[in-house]
Write a protein that holds these residues in place. Structure first.
Motif, PDB file in Angstrom:
ATOM      1  N   SER A 283      50.659  31.244  46.891  1.00  0.00           N
ATOM      2  CA  SER A 283      51.096  30.988  45.515  1.00  0.00           C
ATOM      3  C   SER A 283      49.923  30.620  44.607  1.00  0.00           C
ATOM      4  CB  SER A 283      52.156  29.886  45.487  1.00  0.00           C
ATOM      5  OG  SER A 283      51.641  28.702  46.043  1.00  0.00           O
ATOM      6  N   TYR A 284      48.964  29.849  45.136  1.00  0.00           N
ATOM      7  CA  TYR A 284      47.784  29.517  44.355  1.00  0.00           C
ATOM      8  C   TYR A 284      46.983  30.774  44.020  1.00  0.00           C
ATOM      9  CZ  TYR A 284      43.259  27.614  43.019  1.00  0.00           C
ATOM     10  OH  TYR A 284      42.105  27.342  42.342  1.00  0.00           O
ATOM     11  N   VAL A 285      46.837  31.669  45.002  1.00  0.00           N
ATOM     12  CA  VAL A 285      46.017  32.873  44.808  1.00  0.00           C
ATOM     13  C   VAL A 285      46.630  33.783  43.760  1.00  0.00           C
ATOM     14  CG1 VAL A 285      45.077  34.937  45.908  1.00  0.00           C
ATOM     15  CG2 VAL A 285      45.040  32.765  47.123  1.00  0.00           C
ATOM     16  N   TYR A 286      47.944  34.080  43.866  1.00  0.00           N
ATOM     17  CA  TYR A 286      48.485  35.015  42.875  1.00  0.00           C
ATOM     18  C   TYR A 286      48.621  34.387  41.496  1.00  0.00           C
ATOM     19  CZ  TYR A 286      53.380  33.545  44.034  1.00  0.00           C
ATOM     20  OH  TYR A 286      54.540  32.870  44.265  1.00  0.00           O
ATOM     21  N   ASN A 287      48.726  33.079  41.410  1.00  0.00           N
ATOM     22  CA  ASN A 287      48.685  32.440  40.090  1.00  0.00           C
ATOM     23  C   ASN A 287      47.262  32.436  39.525  1.00  0.00           C
ATOM     24  OD1 ASN A 287      51.415  31.826  39.772  1.00  0.00           O
ATOM     25  ND2 ASN A 287      51.221  29.983  41.019  1.00  0.00           N
ATOM     26  N   GLU A 288      46.282  32.201  40.381  1.00  0.00           N
ATOM     27  CA  GLU A 288      44.878  32.199  39.956  1.00  0.00           C
ATOM     28  C   GLU A 288      44.447  33.582  39.464  1.00  0.00           C
ATOM     29  OE1 GLU A 288      41.122  30.485  39.329  1.00  0.00           O
ATOM     30  OE2 GLU A 288      42.968  29.483  39.905  1.00  0.00           O
ATOM     31  N   LEU A 289      44.891  34.629  40.146  1.00  0.00           N
ATOM     32  CA  LEU A 289      44.523  35.996  39.784  1.00  0.00           C
ATOM     33  C   LEU A 289      45.461  36.611  38.750  1.00  0.00           C
ATOM     34  CD1 LEU A 289      43.631  37.347  43.343  1.00  0.00           C
ATOM     35  CD2 LEU A 289      42.074  36.525  41.586  1.00  0.00           C
ATOM     36  N   GLU A 290      46.450  35.830  38.335  1.00  0.00           N
ATOM     37  CA  GLU A 290      47.428  36.272  37.331  1.00  0.00           C
ATOM     38  C   GLU A 290      48.132  37.550  37.754  1.00  0.00           C
ATOM     39  OE1 GLU A 290      45.258  36.398  33.654  1.00  0.00           O
ATOM     40  OE2 GLU A 290      45.031  34.230  33.597  1.00  0.00           O
ATOM     41  N   LEU A 291      48.602  37.573  39.001  1.00  0.00           N
ATOM     42  CA  LEU A 291      49.367  38.690  39.536  1.00  0.00           C
ATOM     43  C   LEU A 291      50.808  38.260  39.727  1.00  0.00           C
ATOM     44  CD1 LEU A 291      46.990  39.858  42.416  1.00  0.00           C
ATOM     45  CD2 LEU A 291      47.450  41.097  40.315  1.00  0.00           C
ATOM     46  N   THR A 292      51.712  39.229  39.695  1.00  0.00           N
ATOM     47  CA  THR A 292      53.079  38.906  40.095  1.00  0.00           C
ATOM     48  C   THR A 292      53.087  38.766  41.609  1.00  0.00           C
ATOM     49  OG1 THR A 292      53.707  41.223  40.359  1.00  0.00           O
ATOM     50  CG2 THR A 292      54.019  40.243  38.159  1.00  0.00           C
ATOM     51  N   ASP A 293      54.046  38.026  42.124  1.00  0.00           N
ATOM     52  CA  ASP A 293      54.086  37.832  43.570  1.00  0.00           C
ATOM     53  C   ASP A 293      54.307  39.155  44.299  1.00  0.00           C
ATOM     54  OD1 ASP A 293      56.675  38.028  42.646  1.00  0.00           O
ATOM     55  OD2 ASP A 293      57.479  36.515  44.020  1.00  0.00           O
ATOM     56  N   ARG A 294      55.067  40.055  43.704  1.00  0.00           N
ATOM     57  CA  ARG A 294      55.314  41.363  44.329  1.00  0.00           C
ATOM     58  C   ARG A 294      54.028  42.179  44.433  1.00  0.00           C
ATOM     59  NH1 ARG A 294      59.813  45.796  42.404  1.00  0.00           N
ATOM     60  NH2 ARG A 294      59.348  47.280  44.058  1.00  0.00           N
ATOM     61  N   ALA A 295      53.247  42.213  43.362  1.00  0.00           N
ATOM     62  CA  ALA A 295      51.983  42.965  43.372  1.00  0.00           C
ATOM     63  C   ALA A 295      50.997  42.327  44.345  1.00  0.00           C
ATOM     64  CB  ALA A 295      51.388  43.010  41.970  1.00  0.00           C
ATOM     65  N   TYR A 296      50.960  41.000  44.353  1.00  0.00           N
ATOM     66  CA  TYR A 296      50.052  40.287  45.265  1.00  0.00           C
ATOM     67  C   TYR A 296      50.356  40.621  46.720  1.00  0.00           C
ATOM     68  CZ  TYR A 296      48.288  36.469  48.118  1.00  0.00           C
ATOM     69  OH  TYR A 296      47.691  35.741  49.104  1.00  0.00           O
ATOM     70  N   TYR A 297      51.623  40.523  47.108  1.00  0.00           N
ATOM     71  CA  TYR A 297      51.978  40.772  48.504  1.00  0.00           C
ATOM     72  C   TYR A 297      51.791  42.239  48.890  1.00  0.00           C
ATOM     73  CZ  TYR A 297      53.619  36.029  49.036  1.00  0.00           C
ATOM     74  OH  TYR A 297      53.681  34.654  49.118  1.00  0.00           O
ATOM     75  N   ARG A 298      51.962  43.157  47.932  1.00  0.00           N
ATOM     76  CA  ARG A 298      51.712  44.571  48.212  1.00  0.00           C
ATOM     77  C   ARG A 298      50.221  44.801  48.484  1.00  0.00           C
ATOM     78  NH1 ARG A 298      49.726  48.276  45.139  1.00  0.00           N
ATOM     79  NH2 ARG A 298      50.126  47.135  43.227  1.00  0.00           N
ATOM     80  N   LEU A 299      49.358  44.235  47.639  1.00  0.00           N
ATOM     81  CA  LEU A 299      47.912  44.380  47.827  1.00  0.00           C
ATOM     82  C   LEU A 299      47.449  43.713  49.135  1.00  0.00           C
ATOM     83  CD1 LEU A 299      46.755  43.650  44.185  1.00  0.00           C
ATOM     84  CD2 LEU A 299      46.461  45.811  45.415  1.00  0.00           C
ATOM     85  N   LYS A 300      48.007  42.570  49.418  1.00  0.00           N
ATOM     86  CA  LYS A 300      47.655  41.852  50.642  1.00  0.00           C
ATOM     87  C   LYS A 300      48.105  42.638  51.873  1.00  0.00           C
ATOM     88  CE  LYS A 300      48.653  37.532  53.005  1.00  0.00           C
ATOM     89  NZ  LYS A 300      49.419  36.289  52.947  1.00  0.00           N
TER      90      LYS A 300
END
Length: 140
Positions: free
Chosen positions: A109-126
Motif C-alpha cells: 500500500s505504501y508503494v502504490y501510494n508513493e508511486l501514485e498508482l491504482t492498486d490494480r495497476a500496481y499489482y498487475r505490474l508487480k
C-alpha cells in the motif's frame, strides 16, 4: 514487452514465493559474495596428511570445503548477473516497485501510494515482474 502475452503470469504460491525471495536478495548478493570470497582466501597451507584432530569416523577435507565454497560463490555471482539483467530489462516503474518493495522493504500500500498508482495497476505490474523472474530462473 509484447512477449508477456505468451508468458504465463499466473504462478502457484510456491513459485511466487521463490521468485519474491530472489527479488529480495538482489541487493544483498554483493555482500554475500564478498564474505564468501573472504572465506575462500587461504588461511594456511592445506595438509593432505591425516592429523590427530581427524580421529572421528567423519570424512572432512579442507580442499573439498574450498571447492564447495567456490561453487557457492560462482552460483551467487551467476544469480546476481541474471537478476541484474532482469532489473535492467524492466520498465522504469517496475524498477521503482522492485526497489521500494523488495529492496527497501516497504508495504504494497505504501508503494502504490508513493508511486501514485491504482492498486490494480500496481499489482498487475508487480505480477508481471515476478513472472519474468520466475521464467528467467525456470521456477514455473
Amino acid at each position: 514487452m509484447q512477449q508477456l502475452a505468451f508468458m504465463d503470469i499466473e504462478l502457484d504460491k510456491e513459485t511466487r514465493r521463490k521468485a519474491e525471495k530472489l527479488l529480495s536478495s538482489y541487493r544483498n548478493l554483493d555482500a554475500i559474495i564478498k564474505t564468501q570470497e573472504l572465506e575462500i582466501a587461504p588461511k594456511m597451507t592445506i595438509n593432505y596428511e591425516p592429523s590427530e584432530s581427524q580421529r572421528g569416523n567423519q570424512f572432512y577435507s579442507d580442499t573439498e570445503q574450498v571447492v564447495m565454497l567456490r561453487e557457492r560463490v560462482d552460483f551467487n555471482k551467476l544469480t546476481k548477473e541474471k537478476l541484474h539483467r532482469i532489473y535492467n530489462s524492466l520498465k522504469p516503474i517496475q524498477r521503482q516497485i522492485w526497489d521500494l518493495r523488495y529492496c527497501d522493504g516497504m508495504t504494497d500500500s505504501y508503494v502504490y501510494n508513493e508511486l501514485e498508482l491504482t492498486d490494480r495497476a500496481y499489482y498487475r505490474l508487480k505480477r508481471e515482474m515476478i513472472a519474468i523472474v520466475a521464467e528467467a530462473f525456470c521456477l514455473s
